[in-house]
Every structure is written in structure tokens, then in C-alpha cells.
Design a protein around this motif. Sequence first.
Motif, short mmCIF file in Angstrom:
data_model
loop_
_atom_site.label_atom_id
_atom_site.label_comp_id
_atom_site.label_asym_id
_atom_site.label_seq_id
_atom_site.Cartn_x
_atom_site.Cartn_y
_atom_site.Cartn_z
N ILE A 28 0.86 -1.17 0.00
CA ILE A 28 0.00 0.00 0.00
C ILE A 28 0.90 1.22 0.00
O ILE A 28 1.97 1.22 0.63
N LYS A 29 0.51 2.23 -0.73
CA LYS A 29 1.32 3.44 -0.85
C LYS A 29 0.47 4.66 -0.50
O LYS A 29 -0.69 4.75 -0.88
N ILE A 30 1.09 5.58 0.24
CA ILE A 30 0.47 6.86 0.54
C ILE A 30 1.51 7.95 0.30
O ILE A 30 2.71 7.71 0.45
N VAL A 85 2.87 13.20 13.51
CA VAL A 85 3.58 12.00 13.07
C VAL A 85 2.64 11.15 12.21
O VAL A 85 1.48 10.95 12.57
N LEU A 86 3.16 10.68 11.09
CA LEU A 86 2.44 9.77 10.21
C LEU A 86 3.19 8.45 10.18
O LEU A 86 4.39 8.41 9.90
N LEU A 87 2.49 7.36 10.49
CA LEU A 87 3.10 6.03 10.53
C LEU A 87 2.36 5.09 9.58
O LEU A 87 1.13 5.12 9.51
N LYS A 88 3.12 4.26 8.89
CA LYS A 88 2.54 3.16 8.11
C LYS A 88 3.18 1.88 8.60
O LYS A 88 4.39 1.73 8.55
N ASN A 89 2.35 0.95 9.09
CA ASN A 89 2.86 -0.30 9.63
C ASN A 89 2.32 -1.50 8.86
O ASN A 89 1.16 -1.50 8.43
N PHE A 90 3.18 -2.50 8.73
CA PHE A 90 2.80 -3.77 8.13
C PHE A 90 3.01 -4.87 9.16
O PHE A 90 4.10 -5.01 9.73
N PHE A 91 1.96 -5.64 9.43
CA PHE A 91 2.03 -6.73 10.40
C PHE A 91 1.85 -8.05 9.66
O PHE A 91 0.78 -8.32 9.11
N THR A 142 -7.10 0.97 9.66
CA THR A 142 -6.63 -0.41 9.74
C THR A 142 -7.23 -1.21 8.60
O THR A 142 -8.46 -1.23 8.42
N ILE A 143 -6.36 -1.88 7.84
CA ILE A 143 -6.79 -2.67 6.69
C ILE A 143 -6.39 -4.12 6.95
O ILE A 143 -5.24 -4.50 6.76
N PRO A 144 -7.32 -4.94 7.43
CA PRO A 144 -6.98 -6.30 7.82
C PRO A 144 -7.18 -7.31 6.68
O PRO A 144 -8.09 -7.19 5.88
N PHE A 145 -6.31 -8.30 6.66
CA PHE A 145 -6.45 -9.47 5.80
C PHE A 145 -6.41 -10.70 6.71
O PHE A 145 -6.24 -10.57 7.92
N SER A 159 -1.98 -7.44 8.18
CA SER A 159 -2.76 -6.21 8.31
C SER A 159 -1.84 -5.01 8.10
O SER A 159 -0.62 -5.08 8.30
N TYR A 160 -2.46 -3.93 7.67
CA TYR A 160 -1.79 -2.64 7.53
C TYR A 160 -2.49 -1.65 8.45
O TYR A 160 -3.71 -1.64 8.56
N VAL A 161 -1.70 -0.81 9.10
CA VAL A 161 -2.26 0.26 9.92
C VAL A 161 -1.56 1.55 9.54
O VAL A 161 -0.32 1.65 9.63
N VAL A 162 -2.33 2.53 9.11
CA VAL A 162 -1.82 3.87 8.86
C VAL A 162 -2.31 4.74 10.01
O VAL A 162 -3.51 4.83 10.25
#
Length: 220
Positions: free
Chosen positions: A15-17, A42-48, A112-115, A119-122
Motif C-alpha cells: 500500500i502506498k500513501i 507524526v504519520l506512521l505506516k505499519n505492516f504486520f 486499519t486494513i486487515p487481511f 494487516s496494515y495500519v496507517v
Amino acid sequence: MFKLFRKKKVTIDSIKIPKFGLKEVENTKEEQAFVNQEQTLVLLKNFFDLEPDLPTIKDIDFLRKFYRELIAPNGGALIEVDLLQLKGFATVKTIFKFPMDPKGMAYVGSITIPFENYSYVVKVQAAEVGMTGMRDAVILDKLMGTKEVFIGDDDEIKNWFSDPYDSEITNPGLRNKSDARQYDAEFPEHPLSLVRKMLDNIEQEIVFDTKLTEIAKFDK
């Protein structure tokens, strides 16, 4: 063993922002972090790379209860919790506020974008600095003037604090009427306004790799 080889390869960059003019301060396979020039946002992009810890993405009332209980020990107040379809992907959007020591509030907004297995959390974080409570004071005075908010017989302020989704909840740590989106335009530099605006921009600008359409969805 064979299941591991069948997992679709996705990464934090699936995912890109945009950077939105912020300075990058961290870039790993799990987290990308950006700050504004004043270092107040603060802007954070996390991949779990593991199964999401969300209890559900189908029952909004249960999800709101889950978040209320999650943030309560830290004095957090729930401002928004919503489910949305973000460019075809099921998403949880939240905004909370937390009291700071010795004064002021910090605001945390997340998408939060879960699979099924990822999951991704921005996340966007901003806090009051310098003079605090100005937004609250101005709106409180305005609503006292219109009698929408008033002092009760017990000398307590009435109709100021409330849960956004359940009027029966009277726990400590509730949002107040000045947290409503309608007041962001009056206080564009307030941290809550900045968090909301950034989340709105992210919703518009986020780009999903086509590989993500092949990943098993979160289905609880």
C-alpha cells in the motif's frame, strides 16, 4: 509446510500513501514514519505479517465496545470508530484522544486494513502544544450561550460530555462536543483537525497493489 509456499508475497510497500510534505524518519519492512517540520504531527505506516487482533470487522457495535475497553485504562476517549470500504477493501477507521501529563490532549487517528494473515495500519498522531484547551473553551462558551450546554442543579456541566454512539455510557474519559468535525474549520491548526484532515487525505490518495486483491480477506 506447503501452505507457507502458497502465501502471496506482500510487503509494507503493497500500500502506498504520499508523504504529504513530511520528512521520513524511519523506513523498515515493518514501519515507515514521517514527521512535519514542527515535529508536532507524526504519520506512521505499519505492516504486520501476522493474523490481525481485531475481534470483528462485521459488527460495528461490538467493535466500538472493544475499542472503548481497550483505551479506557489510559483515560482514552473514543471520538470516531467506523467501518468503511476503502477502494474495495474493508477498513476500520478510528480516532481517539488521550490526556497528557501535565496537561493537554493527544489525538490518534488510524486506518486499519486487515487481511486473513496480514494487516496494515496507517496512523496519524498529533498533540496540543503551548496553550491547551482553547478549542474546548471557545466551543463550550458558545454552547453555554445557546443553552445547548448548561450547569445543572448539582453544579455540573450538562450535555457537554457524551459517547458518540451510546448516550447511556457515562464512563470517565468521554469526548466533548468541541471534538465534533463541524468545528474543525474554526480551528484548522488544532491537532484533532490536523489528524482528521490527514486521514481524509489518506483515504483519497492511498493506492493498493493489485496483489492485495488475491490475498484472503479478514472474515470475522
